[in-house]
Design an enzyme around this catalytic site. Structure first.
Site, PDB file in Angstrom:
ATOM      1  N   LYS A   1      11.720  60.602  43.242  1.00 18.63           N
ATOM      2  CA  LYS A   1      12.278  60.762  41.884  1.00 18.63           C
ATOM      3  C   LYS A   1      12.306  62.219  41.439  1.00 18.63           C
ATOM      4  CE  LYS A   1      10.865  56.148  40.539  1.00 18.63           C
ATOM      5  NZ  LYS A   1       9.868  55.926  41.613  1.00 18.63           N
TER       6      LYS A   1
ATOM      7  N   TYR B   1      13.895  50.669  37.562  1.00 16.36           N
ATOM      8  CA  TYR B   1      13.127  49.460  37.896  1.00 16.36           C
ATOM      9  C   TYR B   1      13.657  48.220  37.157  1.00 16.36           C
ATOM     10  CZ  TYR B   1       9.618  52.370  40.248  1.00 16.36           C
ATOM     11  OH  TYR B   1       8.974  53.231  41.103  1.00 16.36           O
TER      12      TYR B   1
ATOM     13  N   TRP C   1      10.140  62.006  35.036  1.00 15.88           N
ATOM     14  CA  TRP C   1       9.376  61.764  36.279  1.00 15.88           C
ATOM     15  C   TRP C   1      10.338  61.898  37.442  1.00 15.88           C
ATOM     16  CZ3 TRP C   1       4.246  61.442  36.768  1.00 15.88           C
ATOM     17  CH2 TRP C   1       3.729  61.024  37.993  1.00 15.88           C
TER      18      TRP C   1
ATOM     19  N   ASN D   1      -3.523  56.315  32.405  1.00 11.07           N
ATOM     20  CA  ASN D   1      -2.134  56.034  32.771  1.00 11.07           C
ATOM     21  C   ASN D   1      -1.984  54.590  33.221  1.00 11.07           C
ATOM     22  OD1 ASN D   1       0.642  57.117  33.491  1.00 11.07           O
ATOM     23  ND2 ASN D   1       0.019  56.173  35.437  1.00 11.07           N
ATOM     24  N   GLU D   2      -1.120  53.864  32.561  1.00 12.91           N
ATOM     25  CA  GLU D   2      -0.760  52.495  32.962  1.00 12.91           C
ATOM     26  C   GLU D   2      -1.961  51.602  33.229  1.00 12.91           C
ATOM     27  OE1 GLU D   2       2.392  52.208  35.825  1.00 12.91           O
ATOM     28  OE2 GLU D   2       3.725  53.392  34.573  1.00 12.91           O
TER      29      GLU D   2
ATOM     30  N   ASN E   1       5.629  54.975  29.719  1.00 13.46           N
ATOM     31  CA  ASN E   1       6.301  55.175  31.008  1.00 13.46           C
ATOM     32  C   ASN E   1       7.364  54.093  31.096  1.00 13.46           C
ATOM     33  OD1 ASN E   1       4.259  57.019  31.524  1.00 13.46           O
ATOM     34  ND2 ASN E   1       3.169  55.713  32.976  1.00 13.46           N
TER      35      ASN E   1
HETATM   36  C1  GCB Z   1       4.637  55.132  37.116  1.00 20.07           C
HETATM   37  C2  GCB Z   1       3.389  55.825  37.481  1.00 20.07           C
HETATM   38  C3  GCB Z   1       3.643  56.967  38.438  1.00 20.07           C
HETATM   39  C4  GCB Z   1       4.607  56.512  39.541  1.00 20.07           C
HETATM   40  C5  GCB Z   1       5.911  56.106  38.897  1.00 20.07           C
HETATM   41  C6  GCB Z   1       6.955  55.624  39.899  1.00 20.07           C
HETATM   42  O1  GCB Z   1       4.773  54.547  36.084  1.00 20.07           O
HETATM   43  O2  GCB Z   1       2.682  56.275  36.370  1.00 20.07           O
HETATM   44  O3  GCB Z   1       2.430  57.397  38.945  1.00 20.07           O
HETATM   45  O4  GCB Z   1       4.818  57.489  40.488  1.00 20.07           O
HETATM   46  O5  GCB Z   1       5.690  55.090  37.981  1.00 20.07           O
HETATM   47  O6  GCB Z   1       7.680  56.430  40.438  1.00 20.07           O
HETATM   48  O7  GCB Z   1       7.018  54.413  40.124  1.00 20.07           O
END
Ligand code: GCB
Length: 690
Positions: free
Chosen positions: A568, A467, A547, A409-410, A461
């Protein structure tokens, strides 16, 4: 309480595999210290259930804001008389994130990694009688070689899944081979005509010459009718040996996700003289495919994956969840109409995964290779990460609901050294361990072709509307990902916005500050309405996963209505309140039941005299009433979202009501009471001020 004065006693409930050991004693001080203070705990147990949820940590992970260190558990085992002639094993569901197992002071095993199961054999080491003491020295300190070493979620400490004491005959199916229960099932070439089924069994013989045995495999349909049987004589060697039985299932009734999660029962029996082990597994036969242009199909039928991401923590419990909490999570996910879950960012409890098999939920499961690997060239990091991947695949691979393995992930988000060579090795290892499932990486840097081309599938993502940029940006994000990787099936692995149920602004039209303290719930609704519209109108992803389904702890965050939380979620951390956006999805994702939800019920008292009354409904015939008078001019403003033109509230109490008629002529209603107070401070802000 002193160790000498008090000791946990063995327990109790007989689980399918063995006896669950739940009553332990626990200390954070050194167990070797005779003055150590012990307290009684029930396993599953998590020692950060409070402190990892109050915030105060630092993002660089040097100052966690919660206790990361050792914790020791002890339990007195039952009298060995009850194990007469049997072998005895112990299996741990998960211990975070490093564990050493001792019996009567002698070290028997250790395990690295917080999310997979492991076990050890006690036979021959037990003293006769009731005085055997099992001890687990756990530790959730940051250790460079045990991922995750980064991320916005806490690495809670503790023995947070079940521990089982398992009895077996001298010749048995191993109950601990790589943390599995000794049986690995594969399926491939699945169609309406047939399915190839492979059963691989790890047999463990305590006989000096190994001995001989018979493996019997039997498949039963959902009514219990016998479908297929196979029997294979096997020659055993002392210790562990692997045995494979391959079969072809004729005309299988396929597992069709939520539509028809049909499960067979597979019995695996090992017999050797008087010794026997019988294990049973639910299995659903299915084939999946991923197409860069057309998306996901299940058994050749296109299926739009409407997915959510889930973390495994609960408010006040941390990671120590029982079947009840897993069930509640799944029920909420199903109520909303989702058909898929990304189990982020690590292997989740097999109990939840088994529920998903039975409910027809499609799963993405992954290892905790998050953001950064620190020093990827360190052999210890490589070894432990590969071990975590291997264990995940072997332990969870029997579950029909899992369709893809997530590798990372990322990456490159906070990396120091180059993690890609290790990622390539992980991809190869995943295919070796499981030739029948695809691999995926979730990225936030879609421009990095090297990273994005390693796994079979790619997922992004992306947080337009939170953001940076507006939620409309989701359309372009999907299109340009597809354009950049025309031959790779792509998905959206995360998207969403923060929301507090205590913050309200009915007139909000652009995102609040992501890291700020003001997270009005209405922005989450407005942004998801647009995000989902962009997603729904495109066929070129194999899935999308919002998310997040639930708010979760995030120690270094200080945003929204309290520190220490990522808000979130579409449902609050305590799982008690679904936010309005939950009902937006419910109205769009459920077509099997009528859904009606009046929005902004919590946005009271309000200082706005004129308000639009908004609701979500999947019915066509909807009427709105304010103080018993019908409000004309209801119109649709988003997918299954409706609003009246602004109407004037009277001072004090107002009753707002929506009544909808379904196809069968049944009436459904939802209502709220809004207090209009011209002098109430702030803007529609309930009890919390900006
Ligand atoms: C992401 C991450 C995740 C974070 C999310 C966030 O990209 O993979 O683990 O919780 O952003 O809420 O910023």
């Amino acid at each position: 309480m002193k160790w000498s004065l008090f000791i946990g006693s063995f327990l109790t409930a007989l689980a399918a595999q063995g006896m669950t050991l739940s009553n332990w004693i626990f200390t954070k001080t050194s167990p070797d210290d005779p003055q150590a203070e012990w307290k009684q705990v029930t396993v599953p147990h998590c020692w950060n259930a409070q402190d990892a949820q109050k915030g105060g940590g630092k993002e660089n992970n040097k100052d966690f804001g919660y206790y990361r260190g050792p914790g020791t558990y002890r339990i007195k085992l039952p009298d060995t008389a009850r194990f007469d002639g049997k072998r005895v094993f112990v299996r741990f569901g998960a211990v975070s994130n490093f564990a050493e197992v001792y019996l009567n002071g002698e070290k028997l095993a250790e395990h690295k990694g917080a999310f997979t199961s492991f076990g050890t054999e006690l036979t021959g080491k037990l003293k006769p009688g009731a005085g055997n003491v099992l001890e687990v020295r756990a530790d959730n300190s940051l250790r460079r070689e045990i991922l995750p070493i980064s991320g916005d979620f806490p690495v809670y400490g503790g023995m947070y899944r079940n521990v089982e004491l398992i009895e077996r005959d001298p010749v048995c199916i191993s109950p601990i081979a790589n943390g599995t229960d000794g049986v690995r099932i594969t399926q491939h070439n699945v169609s309406n005509e047939s399915a190839d089924l492979g059963v691989s069994v790890t047999v463990d013989s305590a006989l000096p010459d190994g001995g001989e045995g018979t493996l019997e495999i039997a498949l039963y349909d959902a009514q219990g009718k016998s479908i297929l049987k196979a029997s294979k004589p096997i020659r055993l060697t002392p210790g562990e040996s692997e045995h494979q039985v391959d079969m072809t299932v004729p005309s299988p009734h396929l597992w069709q996700g939520r539509e028809d999660p049909y499960l067979y029962k597979l019995d695996v029996r090992l017999s050797s003289g008087d010794n026997s082990t019988l294990l049973s597994y639910p299995i659903g036969f299915r084939s999946v495919s991923f197409d860069p242009d057309k998306g996901f199909s299940l058994n050749g039928k296109a299926l739009k994956i409407k997915g959510v991401c889930r973390h495994q923590d609960w408010e006040g419990k941390g990671w120590a969840l029982t079947e009840k909490e897993h069930r509640r999570d799944l029920d909420l996910i199903l109520e909303m109409g989702a058909n898929a879950i990304r189990l982020a960012h690590y292997p989740h409890d097999p109990k939840l995964i088994a529920m998903c098999d039975a409910e027809g939920v499609i799963l993405w499961e992954e290892i905790p290779f998050v953001d950064s690997v620190g020093k990827p060239k360190d052999p210890a990091v490589e070894e432990t990460t590969k071990q975590q991947l291997m264990e995940m695949i072997r332990q969870l691979g029997n579950h029909s609901s899992i369709v893809v393995w997530g590798l990372s992930n990322e990456l490159l988000h906070r990396s120091t050294d180059d993690p890609l060579p290790l990622l390539r090795e992980l991809n190869a290892l995943a295919h070796k361990e499981d030739p029948y499932r695809k691999t995926v990486v979730a990225v936030n840097r879609p421009g990095n072709k090297d990273l994005c081309s390693i796994a079979d599938l790619l997922a992004l993502n992306t947080y337009p509307g939170w953001y940076g940029g507006g939620p409309e940006g989701m359309g372009g994000a999907i299109d340009s990902l597809h354009k950049s990787y025309p031959n790779t099936p792509v998905a959206i692995s995360e998207y969403g916005s923060g929301a507090s149920i205590k913050h309200h602004d009915r007139n909000i039209s652009k995102a609040p500050k992501a890291g700020g303290k003001w997270h009005p719930e209405e922005w989450q609704s407005r942004s998801h309405e647009i995000l989902w519209d962009k997603i729904a109108s495109r066929e070129t992803t194999w899935g999308t996963f919002l998310w997040n389904m639930f708010d979760f702890a995030s120690v270094w965050r200080d945003e929204g209505d309290r520190p220490g939380i990522n808000d979130k979620g579409l449902v609050t951390f305590d799982r008690k309140v679904p936010k309005d956006a939950f009902y937006f999805y419910k109205a769009n994702w459920r077509d099997d039941i009528p859904v009606l939800h009046l929005q902004e019920k919590r946005a009271t008292p309000t200082s706005d005299e004129k308000v639009a009354i908004r609701f979500y409904s999947n019915m066509k015939n909807n009427k709105v009433f304010l103080n018993e008078k019908e409000v004309p001019g209801v119109s649709s403003y988003c997918r299954n979202g409706f609003a009246t033109p602004p109407v004037a509230l009277k001072r004090g109490r107002n009753v707002v009501k929506v009544i909808s008629k379904d196809d069968k002529g049944q009436l459904h209603r939802d209502e709220a009471e809004w207090i209009y107070q011209p002098d109430s401070k702030g803007n529609n802000d309930g009890d919390v001020k900006k």
